[in-house]
Scaffold this motif. Structure first.
Motif, short mmCIF file in Angstrom:
data_model
loop_
_atom_site.label_atom_id
_atom_site.label_comp_id
_atom_site.label_asym_id
_atom_site.label_seq_id
_atom_site.Cartn_x
_atom_site.Cartn_y
_atom_site.Cartn_z
N ILE A 190 -8.89 36.19 47.47
CA ILE A 190 -10.14 35.46 47.60
C ILE A 190 -11.19 36.42 48.14
N LEU A 191 -12.39 36.34 47.61
CA LEU A 191 -13.53 37.09 48.13
C LEU A 191 -14.48 36.08 48.73
N LEU A 192 -14.82 36.27 50.01
CA LEU A 192 -15.77 35.39 50.69
C LEU A 192 -16.94 36.19 51.23
N PRO A 193 -18.13 35.59 51.22
CA PRO A 193 -19.27 36.27 51.83
C PRO A 193 -19.06 36.45 53.33
N ALA A 194 -19.57 37.53 53.87
CA ALA A 194 -19.41 37.84 55.29
C ALA A 194 -19.95 36.72 56.18
N ASP A 195 -21.04 36.07 55.75
CA ASP A 195 -21.60 35.01 56.58
C ASP A 195 -20.66 33.81 56.68
N GLU A 196 -19.89 33.51 55.63
CA GLU A 196 -18.92 32.41 55.67
C GLU A 196 -17.74 32.78 56.57
N VAL A 197 -17.30 34.02 56.49
CA VAL A 197 -16.20 34.50 57.34
C VAL A 197 -16.61 34.36 58.81
N GLY A 198 -17.85 34.72 59.12
CA GLY A 198 -18.36 34.59 60.48
C GLY A 198 -18.47 33.14 60.91
N LYS A 199 -18.95 32.29 60.01
CA LYS A 199 -19.09 30.85 60.31
C LYS A 199 -17.74 30.24 60.67
N ILE A 228 -13.61 40.43 52.54
CA ILE A 228 -14.95 40.10 53.02
C ILE A 228 -15.98 40.84 52.18
N GLY A 229 -16.81 40.07 51.49
CA GLY A 229 -17.87 40.64 50.68
C GLY A 229 -19.19 40.64 51.43
N PRO A 230 -20.25 41.13 50.79
CA PRO A 230 -21.56 41.12 51.44
C PRO A 230 -22.05 39.69 51.67
N PRO A 231 -22.96 39.50 52.63
CA PRO A 231 -23.50 38.16 52.86
C PRO A 231 -24.07 37.58 51.57
N CYS A 246 -16.57 27.92 44.10
CA CYS A 246 -16.01 29.25 43.85
C CYS A 246 -15.83 29.50 42.36
N LEU A 247 -16.05 30.74 41.98
CA LEU A 247 -15.74 31.17 40.62
C LEU A 247 -14.25 31.48 40.57
N VAL A 248 -13.54 30.86 39.63
CA VAL A 248 -12.12 31.15 39.45
C VAL A 248 -12.05 32.45 38.65
N ASP A 249 -11.47 33.47 39.25
CA ASP A 249 -11.42 34.80 38.63
C ASP A 249 -9.96 35.22 38.49
N CYS A 267 -22.73 36.73 48.87
CA CYS A 267 -22.13 37.08 47.58
C CYS A 267 -21.42 35.85 47.00
N GLU A 268 -21.10 35.91 45.73
CA GLU A 268 -20.43 34.79 45.08
C GLU A 268 -18.96 34.74 45.50
N PRO A 269 -18.50 33.59 46.01
CA PRO A 269 -17.09 33.48 46.38
C PRO A 269 -16.20 33.46 45.13
N LEU A 270 -15.11 34.22 45.20
CA LEU A 270 -14.16 34.28 44.09
C LEU A 270 -12.81 33.75 44.54
N LEU A 271 -12.18 33.00 43.66
CA LEU A 271 -10.84 32.48 43.90
C LEU A 271 -9.90 33.27 43.01
N GLY A 272 -9.01 34.06 43.60
CA GLY A 272 -8.16 34.96 42.84
C GLY A 272 -6.79 34.42 42.50
N HIS A 273 -6.02 35.29 41.90
CA HIS A 273 -4.72 34.96 41.33
C HIS A 273 -3.70 34.46 42.36
N LEU A 274 -3.71 35.00 43.58
CA LEU A 274 -2.74 34.58 44.59
C LEU A 274 -2.85 33.10 44.90
N VAL A 275 -4.07 32.58 44.97
CA VAL A 275 -4.28 31.15 45.23
C VAL A 275 -3.76 30.33 44.05
N LEU A 276 -4.07 30.77 42.84
CA LEU A 276 -3.62 30.03 41.66
C LEU A 276 -2.10 29.97 41.61
N GLU A 277 -1.45 31.07 41.94
CA GLU A 277 0.02 31.12 41.92
C GLU A 277 0.63 30.22 42.99
N GLU A 278 0.17 30.37 44.22
CA GLU A 278 0.80 29.61 45.31
C GLU A 278 0.53 28.11 45.21
#
Length: 139
Positions: free
Chosen positions: A45-54, A96-99, A36-39, A101-112
Motif C-alpha cells: 500500500i502507498l499512503l500519502p505522508a499526511d495520512e500516515v501522520g494523521k 509512505i509517499g509524498p503528501p 484508493c487506486l487498485v494497482d 499523493c494518490e493512495p495505491l492498494l497493492g497486491h499484498l492486500v488483494l492476496e490476504e
C-alpha cells in the motif's frame, strides 16, 4: 481497460488494540476513508505522508521502489496499518509517499483479503469461491 478504485478504511492497529484491551471505544480513533487506486502492479500500500501522520503510524524501515517509468527511489515505510476493504480486514505495513499523493492498494492486500479485480466491470470483489471470508492456502 480502466481504473479500478475502491474505498478503504484505514486505522492505526496499535490504537485499535489498546482501545480494545483497555475497554475503550474504537469509534473515536483517528480513521481515514480513502478512495484508493487498485494497482495490481504494486506490492504494498502507498499512503500519502499526511495520512500516515494523521493516523499516527509508527515509522518502519526504508525500501527502494521502482516506478512504472523505471525510476527508483528510496522511501520510508510505516507499521501497523489496519486496512478494511469490502468488510475484510488485515494489518500490514505501508510505503509512505509524498503528501497528497494518490493512495495505491497493492497486491499484498488483494492476496490476504482474497479479492480479485474485474477489469471488464472496473470493480473489485471477493473471489467466487470465497464470498464470505478470505480463503487462504497454507501449503
Amino acid at each position: 481497460m480502466g481504473e479500478v478504485r475502491i474505498k478503504a478504511r484505514l486505522r492505526n492497529f496499535v490504537d485499535v488494540a489498546l482501545a480494545e484491551r483497555g475497554g475503550g471505544t474504537v469509534d473515536r480513533l483517528p480513521t481515514s476513508e480513502l478512495d484508493c487506486l487498485v494497482d495490481t502492479g504494486a506490492v504494498m500500500i502507498l499512503l500519502p505522508a499526511d495520512e500516515v501522520g494523521k493516523l499516527g503510524l509508527a515509522r518502519g524501515g526504508r525500501v527502494i521502489v521502482t516506478y512504472a517509468d523505471d525510476r527508483r527511489e528510496e522511501l520510508s515505510t510505516a507499521r501497523g496499518l489496519e486496512v478494511t476493504v469490502l468488510g475484510r480486514t488485515m494489518v500490514t505495513d505501508c510505503v509512505i509517499g509524498p503528501p497528497l499523493c494518490e493512495p495505491l492498494l497493492g497486491h499484498l492486500v488483494l492476496e490476504e483479503l482474497d479479492l480479485v479485480v474485474d477489469c471488464a466491470r472496473r470493480s473489485l470483489g471477493p473471489r467466487p469461491e470465497s464470498p464470505n471470508l478470505p480463503l487462504l492456502k497454507l501449503k
